[in-house]
Design an enzyme around this catalytic site. Structure first.
Site, PDB file in Angstrom:
ATOM      1  N   CYS A   1     102.361   9.176  17.558  1.00 23.74           N
ATOM      2  CA  CYS A   1     101.706  10.029  18.550  1.00 23.74           C
ATOM      3  C   CYS A   1     102.639  11.145  19.000  1.00 23.74           C
ATOM      4  CB  CYS A   1     101.243   9.195  19.746  1.00 23.74           C
ATOM      5  SG  CYS A   1      99.801   8.164  19.410  1.00 23.74           S
TER       6      CYS A   1
ATOM      7  N   TYR B   1     100.665   5.583  33.071  1.00 23.85           N
ATOM      8  CA  TYR B   1     100.449   5.534  31.615  1.00 23.85           C
ATOM      9  C   TYR B   1      99.711   6.785  31.137  1.00 23.85           C
ATOM     10  CZ  TYR B   1      99.904   2.975  27.165  1.00 23.85           C
ATOM     11  OH  TYR B   1      99.978   2.560  25.856  1.00 23.85           O
TER      12      TYR B   1
ATOM     13  N   VAL C   1      88.966   9.861  47.848  1.00 24.54           N
ATOM     14  CA  VAL C   1      89.221  10.249  46.459  1.00 24.54           C
ATOM     15  C   VAL C   1      88.799   9.114  45.532  1.00 24.54           C
ATOM     16  CG1 VAL C   1      90.956  11.017  44.807  1.00 24.54           C
ATOM     17  CG2 VAL C   1      91.194  11.620  47.229  1.00 24.54           C
ATOM     18  N   LEU C   2      88.117   9.468  44.450  1.00 28.87           N
ATOM     19  CA  LEU C   2      87.772   8.511  43.400  1.00 28.87           C
ATOM     20  C   LEU C   2      88.749   8.681  42.246  1.00 28.87           C
ATOM     21  CD1 LEU C   2      85.916   6.417  42.015  1.00 28.87           C
ATOM     22  CD2 LEU C   2      84.510   8.338  41.206  1.00 28.87           C
ATOM     23  N   ASP C   3      89.371   7.596  41.833  1.00 25.29           N
ATOM     24  CA  ASP C   3      90.306   7.590  40.705  1.00 25.29           C
ATOM     25  C   ASP C   3      89.649   6.814  39.572  1.00 25.29           C
ATOM     26  OD1 ASP C   3      92.428   7.481  38.961  1.00 25.29           O
ATOM     27  OD2 ASP C   3      93.760   6.346  40.283  1.00 25.29           O
ATOM     28  N   ILE C   4      89.100   7.531  38.588  1.00 32.73           N
ATOM     29  CA  ILE C   4      88.385   6.905  37.476  1.00 32.73           C
ATOM     30  C   ILE C   4      89.392   6.476  36.416  1.00 32.73           C
ATOM     31  CG2 ILE C   4      86.532   7.149  35.788  1.00 32.73           C
ATOM     32  CD1 ILE C   4      85.498   9.532  37.375  1.00 32.73           C
ATOM     33  N   GLY C   5      89.462   5.175  36.152  1.00 30.50           N
ATOM     34  CA  GLY C   5      90.459   4.671  35.215  1.00 30.50           C
ATOM     35  C   GLY C   5      91.814   4.636  35.881  1.00 30.50           C
ATOM     36  N   CYS C   6      91.911   3.881  36.968  1.00 30.99           N
ATOM     37  CA  CYS C   6      93.081   3.953  37.858  1.00 30.99           C
ATOM     38  C   CYS C   6      94.326   3.273  37.317  1.00 30.99           C
ATOM     39  CB  CYS C   6      92.724   3.356  39.218  1.00 30.99           C
ATOM     40  SG  CYS C   6      92.325   1.580  39.166  1.00 30.99           S
TER      41      CYS C   6
END
Length: 382
Positions: free
Chosen positions: A342, A125, A159-164
């Site tokens: 958009c 998304y 790995v950190l995925d913020i807002g995955c």
């Protein structure tokens, strides 16, 4: 005194838009209340009157494109209510932890069926990368691979995925680059499906606010989440990212961007689609990172968001028969207005899409994006 109808007609005419005209971007008005409402409340009334069926356009995205290129949004004076909301956004933090969960769930918990039918096969998304792609699925995979390469991912990294989201990046990175991903989201619906889609991969999906994260990672990705942070929290967000990133790591920030600095988003989008979102500007991002990161690479591929949104619009309407029992006609008009307006904004170059690569101390010898070749995690990349 000029009537509201004549005034709106004059403004639209300056943008090449005629009432009940023959061009695809012309407006067909079905209710005369459209004119005074739009003149008084601007973009909020434009969207609400469309939802109500007061007007239509054969190609709504082109209508918005024409309006924004003519800067009509700057010619209609803001109402008292809008000025009040701008003032409140400067006084209060509408993205504090408790409110952040409510904001996110308003949109992302609408139903996994909706997003599954609208998005690509990985349910990505965010903006796709269409440079070498002909389909939405291929363009999203190109974007995910580009992100992995920009982060210099290698097997065994954390790995950190913020807002995955629904696990799109986490699953792709784990599967193709052999990394261990921790994905965080504030949506229970997203987390549930993300765990299913990433089953069997080294992926850990958690429901939590980013401010609660304290662990260390080799790399961090934030794809399409920064828009929900709020300008009052940009500094805290960057501080968290720096705290969680190892000294030799890279942080990739993927975000919609604005040409000017604001403290709140478009009133209609904020009310109906993304509550309390704020689109960052270059100066706002720059101010937030200056204490924590060195900017290594900044890429703008906003023209691809226009194409991505129109692909989502097409798939949403192609699958409407599978959705109409759960979502009513007003929702369909609202959702189409969201996607097409958009798209028109990106087409008019009023909205941008940035991928920014950051490092804690600067990459010695300079930063470069690896070519898409070689063997990674046992898979050959061409």
């Amino acid at each position: 005194m000029e009537s509201s109808k004549n005034m709106v007609i004059r403004l639209l005419s300056a943008a090449g838009i005629n009432i009940n005209g023959d061009m695809p971007w012309d407006i067909h008005v079905h209710d005369e209340h459209f004119y005074p409402a739009v003149l008084r409340y601007g973009s909020l009334a434009l969207g609400e009157s469309y939802m109500a069926g007061w007007w239509d356009s054969p190609e709504l995205d082109e209508t918005i494109h024409h309006m924004l290129r003519a800067r009509l949004d700057e010619q209609i004076r803001a109402s008292w209510a809008l000025k009040r909301d701008i003032l409140l956004s400067r006084l209060f933090n509408f993205q504090h932890p408790e409110q952040a969960f409510k904001n996110g769930r308003h949109h992302y918990d609408l139903g996994n069926d909706l997003f599954n039918l609208m998005l690509d096969k990985r349910m990505t998304y965010t903006c796709a990368f269409w440079e070498h792609a002909a389909t939405l699925d291929a363009a999203q995979e190109e974007k995910l691979d580009l992100t992995c390469r920009k982060l210099h991912l290698r097997p065994g990294m954390t790995v950190l995925d913020i807002g995955c989201g629904w696990g799109s990046f986490a699953g792709y990175a784990a599967e193709n680059y052999g990394v261990h991903v921790t994905g965080i989201t504030i949506s229970e619906e997203q987390a549930r499906l993300a765990r299913e889609r990433c089953k069997g991969l080294p992926v850990d999906i958690r429901v939590m606010d980013y401010r609660s994260m304290t662990e260390k990672f080799d790399a961090i990705a934030s794809l399409g989440m920064f828009e929900h942070v709020g300008y009052r929290n940009y500094h805290a967000y960057m501080k968290m990212a720096r705290t969680c990133l190892r000294d030799n790591g890279l942080f990739l920030l993927h975000s919609i961007g604005g040409n000017r600095s604001f403290t709140m988003a478009d009133p209609w989008l904020g009310k109906y689609i993304f509550p309390h979102t704020t689109i960052p500007s270059i100066s706002q991002i720059g101010k937030a990172i200056e204490d924590y990161f060195v900017m290594e690479h900044w890429q703008n591929f906003s023209v691809y968001y226009d194409k991505t949104l129109m692909a989502w619009y097409q798939q949403f309407n192609d699958h409407w028969d599978q959705l109409k029992d759960r979502y009513d006609h007003t929702f369909r008009r609202m959702w189409n207005y969201y996607l097409q307006s958009c798209a028109g904004s990106f087409r008019a170059r009023c909205s941008q899409l940035w991928q920014v690569v950051l490092s804690p101390y600067g990459v010695e010898g300079g930063y470069a994006i690896p070519e898409k070749q070689g063997i990674t995690a046992g898979k050959i990349l061409h």
